[in-house]
Write an enzyme that holds these catalytic residues in place. Structure first.
Site, PDB file in Angstrom:
ATOM      1  N   ASP A 165       0.998  -1.247  -0.139  1.00 13.78           N
ATOM      2  CA  ASP A 165      -0.074  -0.053  -0.089  1.00 13.78           C
ATOM      3  C   ASP A 165       0.904   1.357  -0.054  1.00 13.78           C
ATOM      4  OD1 ASP A 165      -1.084  -2.164   1.188  1.00 13.78           O
ATOM      5  OD2 ASP A 165      -2.708  -0.953   2.187  1.00 13.78           O
ATOM      6  N   GLU A 293      -6.327 -10.706  -4.810  1.00 18.09           N
ATOM      7  CA  GLU A 293      -6.390 -11.786  -3.508  1.00 18.09           C
ATOM      8  C   GLU A 293      -7.632 -12.944  -4.039  1.00 18.09           C
ATOM      9  OE1 GLU A 293      -6.202  -9.337  -0.418  1.00 18.09           O
ATOM     10  OE2 GLU A 293      -3.797  -9.445  -0.369  1.00 18.09           O
TER      11      GLU A 293
END
Ligand code: IFM
Length: 515
Positions: A165, A293
């Protein structure tokens, strides 16, 4: 570890059990009143107390100013941290509240002068943007030595860990608005290189593998499929480093720190992939998880292969330039990494021969080798209360389906836009956007940028508002666990790259103009 009282001041300190991170907290008080009073201060292991008993008189003001400082370190002893805390309190009390307020005002004025985004005609969105920018500031201002956790310091979600991130979502903002903090965060990754080297050995690889999630540099993922297997973290570090150097021109940092990171990350890719006979001798990377994911441990994730190629190329050019321009520094890098000249050639070849999946019939880049063959997920008939899918379905069920948690190929098309033709961007976006649940807060900002590039104005606007309001309107219903700092950085990117159209990649390919 230590707790004591001195006058109206209390100091306490603690050390974490396994990772030995130390924290000291100090409080001090100034009371101003004409009323008679007594003061009692106490401390114990976890409590510091200062109690004023004031014989209050009607109409006689009582003003108590409380000063608090936190000091943390991985290296200093708690005695040192308490001493530091005392010095900070001395300074704070000497400046007084009004002095501190004035310096905070100057700090924030500087921040807004350098970072604000203002536009007319959309007051709510304006407010949301400033809310996002302010919270990135809160998360990053003192993160130099500690990283930016996924939730900043606002909640316990993700246990304070930080992820890619930082590099993909937050660092671009910092690179353009506060390059000193950006450099320090990259410096932190450099400091973690030994951990990353060790981690690569643990997963039987050469080079270095940065942790998918961490606080102190060690891998802290509990579930490898949606954790460690996200090897693309290495390329995220490379991407942020490259952007920092391209934007600031800080070649000194590249040579002193970046080169070593690039050697070790390129080594990892070269060792991880192989030349596959079934793919015409192309360089393939198997058994990895890309950004999405919901499709884990796959072969040839397009995003990963493209970013790995970029990583290999950047390592080659950096090391070659260094050798030519700064032989002394090159020798230091060779000494530190054991680099062999033949490796540079290996990286060049792996990059040149990198397999990038492309489906001629569909005219799209498949997300991975098997993606297009998976069973479609009936998104239209999935009730809203069954999202995010990961909270309502076993991961194995999700993994069997053609459904996406977060931008993957779409993210590659934004970060490496020069690798795609306009036609490919349109076809890929049209294919992937309807399959994307946006179950990760990291998705919508990127979808918004590419939608804007394609001229899908309504969609771009919808995504920009959704991303901008993520926390202020608690759209995911989970703000109680902390704010979504990556999404906030993504919102800045949506504004600057999406609505305002900035492109800052370099190198042109056929059909794409140089910026
Ligand atoms: O890093 C992200 C990941 O991409 C999606 N799940 C949440 C992580 C932390 O924000």
């Amino acid at each position: 570890e230590i707790h004591y009282v001195r006058d109206q001041r209390v100091l306490t300190s603690h050390v974490t059990h396994s990772s030995h991170m130390a924290l000291a907290c100090g409080i001090d008080h100034v009371i101003e009143t004409e009323c008679p009073y007594t003061c009692q201060a106490k401390s114990s292991n976890d409590v510091g107390k200062v109690v004023f008993s004031v014989d209050a008189q009607p109409g006689v003001p009582i003003r108590i100013t409380k000063y608090i400082t936190y000091q943390d370190s991985r290296r200093s002893s708690t005695e040192q941290l308490c001493e530091r805390g005392e010095r900070t309190l001395d300074r704070a009390v000497a400046h007084g509240f009004s002095g501190l307020l004035a310096s905070q005002r100057r700090f924030l004025d500087r921040f807004w002068a350098e970072s604000d985004i203002s536009f007319t005609g959309a007051a709510e969105l304006q407010q949301a943007i400033r809310f996002n920018l302010f919270h990135i500031l809160q998360a990053s201002a003192r993160a130099d030595r500690a990283g930016i956790p996924a939730k900043g310091l606002t909640g316990q979600g993700y246990e304070g860990h930080y992820f890619w991130d930082t590099e993909i979502y937050v660092l671009p903002f910092l690179i353009y608005t506060n390059p000193r903090v950006a450099r320090n965060l990259l410096e932190l990754r450099y400091k973690q290189l030994d951990h990353a080297r060790k981690r690569a050995r643990e997963v039987n690889q050469k080079g270095a593998l940065f942790p998918w999630r961490t606080i102190g540099g060690e891998e802290a993922s509990a579930y490898y499929a949606a954790g460690t297997a996200q090897y693309h973290i290495n390329a995220a570090v490379m991407y942020a480093l490259k952007k920092y150097v391209d934007v600031t021109g800080d070649l000194d940092f590249l040579e002193r720190r970046g080169a070593e990171i690039l050697v070790e990350t390129a080594r990892l890719w070269a060792d991880l992939g192989f030349y596959s006979e079934s793919k015409d001798g192309r360089f393939c990377i198997h058994g990895v998880t890309g950004p999405d994911e919901y499709n884990t441990v796959v072969n040839n994730n397009t995003y990963t292969n493209l970013m790995a190629r970029e990583n290999l190329r950047y390592a080659v050019t950096t090391v070659e330039n260094l050798r030519e321009r700064n032989p002394d520094r090159f020798t230091i890098v060779v000494d530190r990494t054991g680099l062999e000249l033949s490796e540079i050639q290996e990286w060049r070849q792996a990059a040149e021969r990198m397999y990038i999946p492309f489906d001629e019939a569909l005219g799209i880049h498949p997300q991975d080798d098997a993606f297009t063959e998976r069973e479609p997920w009936d998104l239209k008939n999935t009730p809203p209360d069954r999202f995010p899918l990961l909270l309502h379905h076993h991961p194995l069920v999700i993994y069997r389906h053609k459904v996406i948690k977060q931008a993957d190929v779409v993210l590659a098309m934004f970060l490496l836009g020069h690798e795609f033709t306009p036609e490919q961007i349109r076809r890929n976006f049209d294919y992937y956007d309807p399959l994307t649940t946006g179950d990760s807060s990291l998705s919508v900002s990127i979808q918004g940028i590419v939608a804007a590039e394609l001229g899908y104005r309504d969609k771009a606007r919808e995504y920009a508002v959704y991303g901008g309001m993520m926390d202020l309107a608690d759209v995911g219903g989970n703000v109680k666990d902390g704010l979504h700092i990556a999404s906030m950085g993504g919102t800045w990117r949506t504004m600057v790259y999406g609505l305002a159209g900035l492109r800052d990649w370099v190198r042109g390919i056929k059909g794409r103009k140089r910026p």
